[in-house]
Scaffold this active site. Structure first.
Site, PDB file in Angstrom:
ATOM      1  N   HIS A  13      34.279  35.072  36.599  1.00  0.00           N
ATOM      2  CA  HIS A  13      34.771  36.085  37.555  1.00  0.00           C
ATOM      3  C   HIS A  13      34.273  35.694  38.944  1.00  0.00           C
ATOM      4  O   HIS A  13      33.109  35.891  39.271  1.00  0.00           O
ATOM      5  CB  HIS A  13      34.264  37.478  37.192  1.00  0.00           C
ATOM      6  N   HIS A  15      35.345  35.289  43.314  1.00  0.00           N
ATOM      7  CA  HIS A  15      36.226  35.427  44.477  1.00  0.00           C
ATOM      8  C   HIS A  15      36.007  34.230  45.399  1.00  0.00           C
ATOM      9  O   HIS A  15      34.899  34.040  45.907  1.00  0.00           O
ATOM     10  CB  HIS A  15      35.934  36.728  45.233  1.00  0.00           C
ATOM     11  N   LYS A  99      44.853  40.441  35.985  1.00  0.00           N
ATOM     12  CA  LYS A  99      43.749  41.288  36.412  1.00  0.00           C
ATOM     13  C   LYS A  99      44.275  42.670  36.752  1.00  0.00           C
ATOM     14  O   LYS A  99      45.184  42.811  37.583  1.00  0.00           O
ATOM     15  CB  LYS A  99      43.082  40.668  37.651  1.00  0.00           C
ATOM     16  N   HIS A 136      39.164  45.744  36.112  1.00  0.00           N
ATOM     17  CA  HIS A 136      38.217  46.419  36.996  1.00  0.00           C
ATOM     18  C   HIS A 136      38.156  47.859  36.513  1.00  0.00           C
ATOM     19  O   HIS A 136      39.098  48.630  36.708  1.00  0.00           O
ATOM     20  CB  HIS A 136      38.667  46.348  38.461  1.00  0.00           C
ATOM     21  N   HIS A 174      32.516  42.838  35.185  1.00  0.00           N
ATOM     22  CA  HIS A 174      31.327  43.303  35.920  1.00  0.00           C
ATOM     23  C   HIS A 174      30.865  44.698  35.485  1.00  0.00           C
ATOM     24  O   HIS A 174      30.862  45.640  36.261  1.00  0.00           O
ATOM     25  CB  HIS A 174      31.531  43.254  37.440  1.00  0.00           C
ATOM     26  N   ASP A 247      31.118  37.626  39.991  1.00  0.00           N
ATOM     27  CA  ASP A 247      31.754  38.494  40.986  1.00  0.00           C
ATOM     28  C   ASP A 247      31.269  38.163  42.391  1.00  0.00           C
ATOM     29  O   ASP A 247      31.279  39.034  43.275  1.00  0.00           O
ATOM     30  CB  ASP A 247      31.533  39.985  40.675  1.00  0.00           C
TER      31      ASP A 247
END
Ligand code: DOR
Ligand code: ZN
Length: 345
Positions: A13, A15, A99, A136, A174, A247
């Site tokens: 995970h 970004h 996602k 999420h 997360h 994350d």
């Protein structure tokens, strides 16, 4: 123990952003991880397979010379995702799943799903094609206490969804609460969770230590100490349903240190080292490799990586900032130290 050698880990995970910002942060991840599942919350979001493949190529093109790193992709689910996109994603061989961002839950989630029922046909197709849903997990009702949003999501959305789609494989991303850890422990096969370094190392006091600390603000927000302890117990306990997903979410300093600072903690500069700290504190360093390098690969049915990395028990000071395109970002532990160091070469 003064050093530990691991099979090269995966960050399931991450970004990376895009353009010059991506070029600034990608080398940190590529130095540590063989692969990462790259989140699709760009502007505009990565909703289709062609866009994901183009983004993947931009990441490959931005890699430092000699780096071996494989970006794994996921598509951003919206109310209007066409079920036919599932076949295109599957056929690409590069897209592992979709996602789910509940609309308004977090950074760049305004194009997300407004009602889970609207994507039921897509989820059924994913079930057939065996693509993974990354979730999420927070309700977005502003009347729900921000610290309760994950637990409410389990009861109101996730548990019914897992029951409606009994073969859909789901990663609860997360996780931040004991309730989430317990949900995964008690759930049917095919449900797993990622755990970040910040949620293993800090509780919500870290957001308010001596004043408001915007660089400790992420979503889902840090929770209480009992939650942190529950996450540490499951992450370090050897259960294959829990695996590494940082994350790491870079933002320019000005976007965080603001009247309305955005959510995201940057940890890529020391990610595996921070997990080593958490596992060491739990007396579980020998189980770091399974969490970081085996459980996630196995869940995603990817081969385990062949390379190795070595971490040395040696403290180093984290810079106060790193370049982030034309701006700068403030990393986790800025100006403080991390107790493990990645051995170069
Ligand atoms: O803290 C977060 N930052 N949580 C998210 O869900 C998104 C991420 C981001 O993209 O900045
Ligand atoms: Zn994220």
């Amino acid at each position: 123990m003064t050093a530990i050698t691991l099979r090269r880990p995966d960050d399931l995970h991450l970004h990376l952003r895009d353009g010059e910002s991506m070029r600034s942060v990608l080398p940190f991840t590529a130095a540590r991880f063989a692969r990462a599942l790259v989140m699709p919350n760009l502007r505009p979001p990565v909703t289709g397979t062609p866009q994901a493949l183009a983004y993947r190529q931009r990441i490959l093109d931005a890699l430092p010379a000699g780096a071996t790193f494989e970006p794994l992709m996921t598509l951003y689910l919206t109310d209007r995702t066409d079920p036919a996109e599932v076949q295109r994603a599957k056929a690409s061989g590069c897209v592992l799943g979709f996602k789910l961002y509940p609309a308004g839950a977090t950074t760049h989630s305004d194009a997300g799903v407004t009602d889970i029922r609207k994507v039921d046909a897509v989820l059924s197709r994913m079930e057939e094609q065996d693509l993974v849903l990354q979730v999420h997990g927070e309700v977005t009702d502003p009347n729900v206490d921000v610290f309760d949003r994950e637990a409410r999501f389990i009861d109101e959305v996730l548990a019914p969804l897992a029951a409606r789609h009994p073969r859909l494989r789901i990663v609860f991303e997360h996780i931040t609460t004991r309730a989430a850890a317990q949900f995964v422990l008690g759930s049917r096969p095919g449900i797993a969770a990622t755990v970040t370094p910040q949620h293993l190392l800090m509780n919500r006091n870290a957001i308010f230590a001596g004043g408001v600390r915007p660089h400790h603000y992420c979503l889902p927000v840090l929770k209480r100490e009992t939650d942190r302890e529950a996450l540490l117990t499951v992450a370090t306990g050897g259960d294959s349903r829990f695996f590494l997903g940082t994350d790491s979410a870079p933002h320019a300093r000005g976007a965080k240190e603001a009247a309305c600072g955005c959510a995201g903690i940057f940890s890529a500069h020391g990610a595996i080292e921070l997990y080593a700290e958490a596992f060491e504190a739990a007396g579980a360093l020998p189980r770091l490799e399974a969490f970081a390098s085996e459980h996630g690969a196995d869940f995603y049915r990817l081969p385990r990586n062949e390379g190795r990395i070595t971490l040395v028990r040696q403290s180093w000071e984290v810079p106060r900032s790193y370049a982030f395109g034309a701006e700068e970002l403030v990393p986790l532990r800025a100006g403080e130290s991390i107790g493990w160091r990645l051995s170069e070469g």
